[in-house]
Design an enzyme around this catalytic site. Structure first.
Site, PDB file in Angstrom:
ATOM      1  N   HIS B  80       0.933  -1.160  -0.002  1.00 52.48           N
ATOM      2  CA  HIS B  80      -0.023  -0.115  -0.104  1.00 52.48           C
ATOM      3  C   HIS B  80       0.909   1.238  -0.022  1.00 52.48           C
ATOM      4  O   HIS B  80       1.615   1.443   0.910  1.00 52.48           O
ATOM      5  CB  HIS B  80      -0.920   0.105   1.227  1.00 52.48           C
ATOM      6  CG  HIS B  80      -1.728  -1.086   1.136  1.00 52.48           C
ATOM      7  ND1 HIS B  80      -3.135  -1.162   0.680  1.00 52.48           N
ATOM      8  CD2 HIS B  80      -1.658  -2.533   1.791  1.00 52.48           C
ATOM      9  CE1 HIS B  80      -3.668  -2.354   0.940  1.00 52.48           C
ATOM     10  NE2 HIS B  80      -2.801  -3.167   1.638  1.00 52.48           N
ATOM     11  N   ARG B  82      -0.380   4.358  -0.588  1.00 52.36           N
ATOM     12  CA  ARG B  82      -0.990   5.586  -0.219  1.00 52.36           C
ATOM     13  C   ARG B  82      -1.255   6.884  -0.827  1.00 52.36           C
ATOM     14  O   ARG B  82      -1.961   7.578  -0.534  1.00 52.36           O
ATOM     15  CB  ARG B  82      -0.526   5.767   1.249  1.00 52.36           C
ATOM     16  CG  ARG B  82      -0.418   4.712   2.375  1.00 52.36           C
ATOM     17  CD  ARG B  82      -1.671   4.333   2.801  1.00 52.36           C
ATOM     18  NE  ARG B  82      -1.608   3.444   3.941  1.00 52.36           N
ATOM     19  CZ  ARG B  82      -2.394   2.307   4.124  1.00 52.36           C
ATOM     20  NH1 ARG B  82      -3.158   1.938   3.273  1.00 52.36           N
ATOM     21  NH2 ARG B  82      -2.169   1.475   5.143  1.00 52.36           N
ATOM     22  N   ASN B 112      -6.568   0.676  -2.906  1.00 50.28           N
ATOM     23  CA  ASN B 112      -7.449   1.470  -1.777  1.00 50.28           C
ATOM     24  C   ASN B 112      -6.773   2.614  -1.337  1.00 50.28           C
ATOM     25  O   ASN B 112      -6.451   2.953   0.011  1.00 50.28           O
ATOM     26  CB  ASN B 112      -7.839   0.461  -0.742  1.00 50.28           C
ATOM     27  CG  ASN B 112      -6.407   0.072   0.365  1.00 50.28           C
ATOM     28  OD1 ASN B 112      -5.446   0.043  -0.544  1.00 50.28           O
ATOM     29  ND2 ASN B 112      -6.500  -0.381   1.397  1.00 50.28           N
ATOM     30  N   HIS B 249      -2.611 -12.571   1.555  1.00 55.11           N
ATOM     31  CA  HIS B 249      -2.356 -12.415   2.909  1.00 55.11           C
ATOM     32  C   HIS B 249      -2.971 -13.647   3.700  1.00 55.11           C
ATOM     33  O   HIS B 249      -3.864 -13.578   4.432  1.00 55.11           O
ATOM     34  CB  HIS B 249      -2.472 -11.214   3.647  1.00 55.11           C
ATOM     35  CG  HIS B 249      -3.798 -10.572   3.462  1.00 55.11           C
ATOM     36  ND1 HIS B 249      -4.997 -10.756   3.501  1.00 55.11           N
ATOM     37  CD2 HIS B 249      -3.636  -8.973   3.033  1.00 55.11           C
ATOM     38  CE1 HIS B 249      -5.958 -10.103   3.057  1.00 55.11           C
ATOM     39  NE2 HIS B 249      -5.091  -9.161   2.708  1.00 55.11           N
ATOM     40  N   ASN B 295      -4.520  -6.640   9.511  1.00 58.23           N
ATOM     41  CA  ASN B 295      -5.683  -7.216   9.076  1.00 58.23           C
ATOM     42  C   ASN B 295      -5.255  -7.952   7.831  1.00 58.23           C
ATOM     43  O   ASN B 295      -4.966  -7.435   6.963  1.00 58.23           O
ATOM     44  CB  ASN B 295      -6.906  -6.536   8.677  1.00 58.23           C
ATOM     45  CG  ASN B 295      -8.139  -7.045   8.493  1.00 58.23           C
ATOM     46  OD1 ASN B 295      -8.393  -8.404   9.048  1.00 58.23           O
ATOM     47  ND2 ASN B 295      -9.101  -6.404   7.787  1.00 58.23           N
ATOM     48  N   ASP B 322       2.418  -7.057   2.367  1.00 59.92           N
ATOM     49  CA  ASP B 322       0.997  -6.215   2.588  1.00 59.92           C
ATOM     50  C   ASP B 322       1.691  -4.877   3.316  1.00 59.92           C
ATOM     51  O   ASP B 322       0.983  -4.532   4.571  1.00 59.92           O
ATOM     52  CB  ASP B 322       0.261  -6.978   3.651  1.00 59.92           C
ATOM     53  CG  ASP B 322      -1.094  -6.377   3.703  1.00 59.92           C
ATOM     54  OD1 ASP B 322      -1.164  -5.371   3.136  1.00 59.92           O
ATOM     55  OD2 ASP B 322      -2.087  -6.959   4.611  1.00 59.92           O
ATOM     56  N   HIS B 326       1.336   3.648   8.532  1.00 61.81           N
ATOM     57  CA  HIS B 326       0.362   4.599   8.974  1.00 61.81           C
ATOM     58  C   HIS B 326       1.181   5.553   9.942  1.00 61.81           C
ATOM     59  O   HIS B 326       2.393   5.275  10.342  1.00 61.81           O
ATOM     60  CB  HIS B 326      -0.788   3.900   9.997  1.00 61.81           C
ATOM     61  CG  HIS B 326      -1.595   2.971   9.338  1.00 61.81           C
ATOM     62  ND1 HIS B 326      -2.671   3.747   8.364  1.00 61.81           N
ATOM     63  CD2 HIS B 326      -1.915   1.722   9.290  1.00 61.81           C
ATOM     64  CE1 HIS B 326      -3.394   2.658   7.982  1.00 61.81           C
ATOM     65  NE2 HIS B 326      -3.055   1.468   8.447  1.00 61.81           N
ATOM     66  N   PHE B 340      -5.634  -0.668  11.031  1.00 64.49           N
ATOM     67  CA  PHE B 340      -4.936  -1.899  10.823  1.00 64.49           C
ATOM     68  C   PHE B 340      -3.709  -1.779   9.728  1.00 64.49           C
ATOM     69  O   PHE B 340      -3.800  -0.948   9.032  1.00 64.49           O
ATOM     70  CB  PHE B 340      -5.677  -2.735  10.074  1.00 64.49           C
ATOM     71  CG  PHE B 340      -7.022  -3.557  10.900  1.00 64.49           C
ATOM     72  CD1 PHE B 340      -6.584  -4.291  11.813  1.00 64.49           C
ATOM     73  CD2 PHE B 340      -8.313  -2.910  10.613  1.00 64.49           C
ATOM     74  CE1 PHE B 340      -7.929  -5.030  12.551  1.00 64.49           C
ATOM     75  CE2 PHE B 340      -9.408  -3.347  11.492  1.00 64.49           C
ATOM     76  CZ  PHE B 340      -9.088  -4.421  12.483  1.00 64.49           C
TER      77      PHE B 340
END
Lengths: 315, 448
Positions: B80, B82, B112, B249, B295, B322, B326, B340
């Site tokens: 990810h 972002r 996402n 995952h 998650n 994964d 954050h 998560f």
């Protein structure tokens, strides 16, 4: 008694406490009980210390009990509840407590809906003592301790007794603190409720699990009845409060085959007619109001022991 | 916080490069031998006959790899980044740099973002940003518009724009009929459908694995079954549609059994596992450290063992991180409230070597396979091999060097790692992308 000390600067849960530490708190609480009975109920143990009661969840008895304990120890008490605070303005818990600590607070008593919030506070704060007044479904250590004190008052011991906890074990911090404390002090513990309210792996905490309340109660010396919340019905964990009351409610009929000396406890507030019938709640067996009184002694003991600088004594 | 690590860009990708005397591990060709690796103008080549190092002629840029391992550039098919939307957590550039530091020469980024990568315009944006990045970035498109699970995204247009797979990662596709149509529709492009398997009714409100530890901590649990019922569903739908499924995952023992059985029956399913799911159990949550909130959640020792067995017997084809950055502020909250995810690009190789290779669970060859040629084949990417003609994407690492995970080693914009204080094994020294050599130094490392 003076050789033993609490190892942690905070009280986060009963899981971490040794038998000697619990013994120390109960013995100290016993000596504070005498203070509570005095005409002038005040000792100077926490004079000059500031205690803030941070309640992020509604609570009546625990907050009042802490406040009385703090005032009887001569602490300066500040009350904080989420609705009147900057939390409503979107401030984080971390910022809130760091700001409060910057105002030179010595003790933070926290009640919070999130399990682990007190542990989180210990990482945010640099010098304040943290006392857990209930965190989510994790622990409520002063409740566990006051339950132990109430049991010890009645039986003279905890060791060897059979304690049955009935109700919503899954969502109960009272159940967890009781289980740890009782197991450490040598009681045998059973839990009883519908499987939907028994959390997975609870046996590994050293308890027996019963689904039939009659079976669970048979050998009990102590029956600790937990509050059942309407929202659990809405969560689909049981069909109706009515059915719950019929299946698990503690009634005089269900007590016929129990030991005659078995006592009834409840952490409050009671849903009369749901988990506990009124006749039982107000019967000779009930020690529910003793629990409330002992709550003050326990909280005084905890506050005193965690703030003991050195030579000052209870007297 | 700034990192104390490199990078140093040592070449621009033009001309000759030789990596001398390393242990070459190339799963695609089965090579495991000490030797030299050559590349020129961004491609792998045989040793050129006119190369000279001392006597004139064409002088290559020389990397001394004695005692080091030389592999195809690592590929992480699940990150990810972002961007667009949460550039405070990571950007395509910072994530790519973290990837390079972790030995990755290519990553596939999940859709996402905000806006979601669910149309060609956003794909173009990501690829445009990726042009300035240190490594190759391949976008994965959303299965459904906005990842809302209601209507298929414009998959054909996104394929034309350059996506390499579709996923609603972070969210389950709840409606089985939509999932069925996605699988059918994807068939015409030859791209895999990559489900995030989680029954949202079973996991609702959960923040960690459901089990003994969640009971003790009083945190709401996510049962293994939340993953497994959807893994079973999606395998069944893959059989129905004759499509290609790659399960993201995998975290539970039951999922491993389901995937093993599906493969035995010849269904076109592949799977990945993350380093945290083969390294950590839910015991790590006991301190309420929000960097352990991820998650699917960290599971039990039994699940970790099953994931490792699945990796060893080939049930799980790929190791993917994964990587989910954050900010410190996002994570410095109550456990229930924290988002998560954890960062993984820079600890992946060290965990693979320390937890799988050193322990004998995987040979180095098999471990590298799951980080190179296996993801390349699933996504249809160039690379994943050192064979002549392939893109000059190469990773050089010291397999014996140990290093301690501290916040200042990371180049990711975020610091949310659950591995602080761990000693890992295997330090990346060079990451080469299309022949461009980046040198990485791992401070404080020690040779054992």
């Amino acid at each position: 008694m003076e050789q033993v000390q609490l190892r942690s600067p905070h009280l986060l849960g009963l899981e971490e406490l040794t038998r000697e530490e619990i013994q120390l708190i109960l013995d100290t609480a016993d000596s504070f009980k005498e203070v509570i009975e005095r005409p002038i109920r005040k000792v100077p143990a926490l004079r000059g210390k500031s205690v803030v009661n941070l309640f992020f969840e509604p609570s009546t008895r625990t907050r009042i009990s802490f406040e009385i304990a703090e005032k009887q120890l001569s602490a300066d008490v500040i009350n904080f509840s989420a609705s009147t605070s900057s939390v409503a303005k979107g401030e984080t818990l971390r910022d809130t407590v760091r700001n409060i600590e910057a105002m030179k607070v010595d003790v933070v008593v926290i009640r919070h809906a999130a399990a682990g919030a007190p542990q989180f506070l210990t990482r945010c704060l640099t010098h304040s003592v943290v006392i857990n007044a209930g965190d989510g479904a994790h622990e409520h250590p002063t409740q566990g301790l006051l339950d132990l004190l109430t049991i010890r008052d009645r039986f003279g011991r905890v060791d060897g007794l059979r304690v049955v906890i009935v109700g919503d074990i899954a969502h109960s911090r009272v159940a967890r603190s009781n289980i740890w404390g009782l197991r450490t002090m040598g009681a045998s513990v059973a839990v009883c409720g519908p499987p939907t309210l028994i959390p997975p792996g609870i046996e590994t905490m050293g308890v027996e699990v019963f689904y039939r309340v009659e079976d669970a109660l048979r050998e009990a010396d102590v029956i600790n009845v937990l509050r059942i919340q309407l929202e659990r019905q809405h969560g689909g964990l049981f069909p109706t409060l009515r059915e719950y009351a019929r299946t698990f409610g503690i009634t005089p009929e269900r007590l016929i085959h129990t030991k005659p000396h078995a006592i009834i406890m409840h952490p409050g507030p009671i849903n009369r007619g749901v988990e506990l019938s009124t006749d039982v709640a107000d019967s000779e067996r009930s020690v529910i109001l003793d629990q409330v009184t002992n709550g003050i002694a326990i909280r005084m003991a905890v506050l005193y022991l965690l703030n003991r600088g050195g030579d000052d004594d209870v007297e | 916080m700034t990192s104390n690590r490199g990078p140093a860009r040592l070449t621009d990708g033009r001309g000759l490069v030789v990596i001398r005397g390393g242990r070459i591990v190339d799963p695609a060709s089965g090579r495991d031998e000490v030797g030299d690796v050559w590349m020129e103008d961004g491609r792998m080549i045989e040793r050129p006959s006119d190369a000279r190092e001392e006597t004139g002629g064409r002088r290559p840029f020389v990397i001394d790899a004695r005692g080091k391992v030389v592999t195809p550039g690592l590929i992480d098919m699940h990150v990810h980044l972002r961007e667009p939307g949460r550039e405070d957590k990571e950007t395509i550039q910072s994530g790519a740099r973290a990837g390079s530091a972790g030995g990755f020469t290519a990553v596939a980024c999940m859709p996402n973002t905000d806006p979601v990568i669910d149309n060609a315009e956003v794909v173009h944006f990501v690829l445009e940003r990726a042009r300035q990045a240190d490594i190759k970035v391949y976008p994965i498109g959303a299965i459904t518009k906005g990842e809302r699970g209601e209507q298929l995204a414009e998959i054909a247009e996104m394929v034309d724009a350059g996506i390499v797979g579709i996923s609603d990662d972070g969210k389950n596709v709840d409606d089985p009929a939509i999932m069925r149509r996605a699988l059918e529709y994807a068939k015409m492009f030859g791209i895999p459908v990559i489900p995030h398997c989680e029954d949202m009714n079973l996991s609702a409100g959960g923040v960690m694995n459901e089990g003994v530890v969640s009971t003790v901590l009083g945190l709401k649990g996510i049962p293994n079954a939340a993953e497994e019922v959807i893994v079973a569903r999606d395998i069944t739908l893959t059989e129905l549609t004759g499509s290609r499924l790659h399960i993201a995952h995998v975290s539970t023992a039951g999922s491993v059994v389901l995937i093993r059985e599906a493969k035995r029956r010849g269904i076109a399913v592949t799977a990945e596992a993350t380093p945290h799911h083969f390294s950590l159990t839910d015991e790590a949550v006991r301190t309420y450290d929000t960097n352990t909130k991820v998650n699917p959640p960290l599971r039990t020792a039994r699940d970790v063992e099953a994931i490792q067995e699945g990796l060893a017997d080939g049930t799980i084809d790929v190791i993917a991180t994964d990587h989910a950055p954050h900010t410190i502020d996002d994570k410095a909250v109550e456990y229930d409230l924290a988002p998560f995810g954890l960062i993984g690009l820079e600890t992946a190789l060290g965990l693979v070597i320390a937890r799988l290779v050193q322990t004998g669970t995987l040979s180095l060859m098999d471990a590298i396979r799951k980080m190179t040629v296996a993801p390349a084949r699933i996504l249809g990417l160039p690379g994943g091999t050192l064979e002549p003609g392939a893109p000059a994407d190469v990773t050089v690492f010291d397999p014996d060097r140990q290093w301690r995970v501290t916040p200042d080693v990371f180049l990711s914009r975020s610091r949310n790692s659950p591995f602080y204080g761990w000693t890992l094994r295997g330090a990346v020294e060079y990451t080469i992308v299309d022949g461009r050599v980046s040198g990485w130094a791992m401070p404080g490392g020690e040779k054992t």
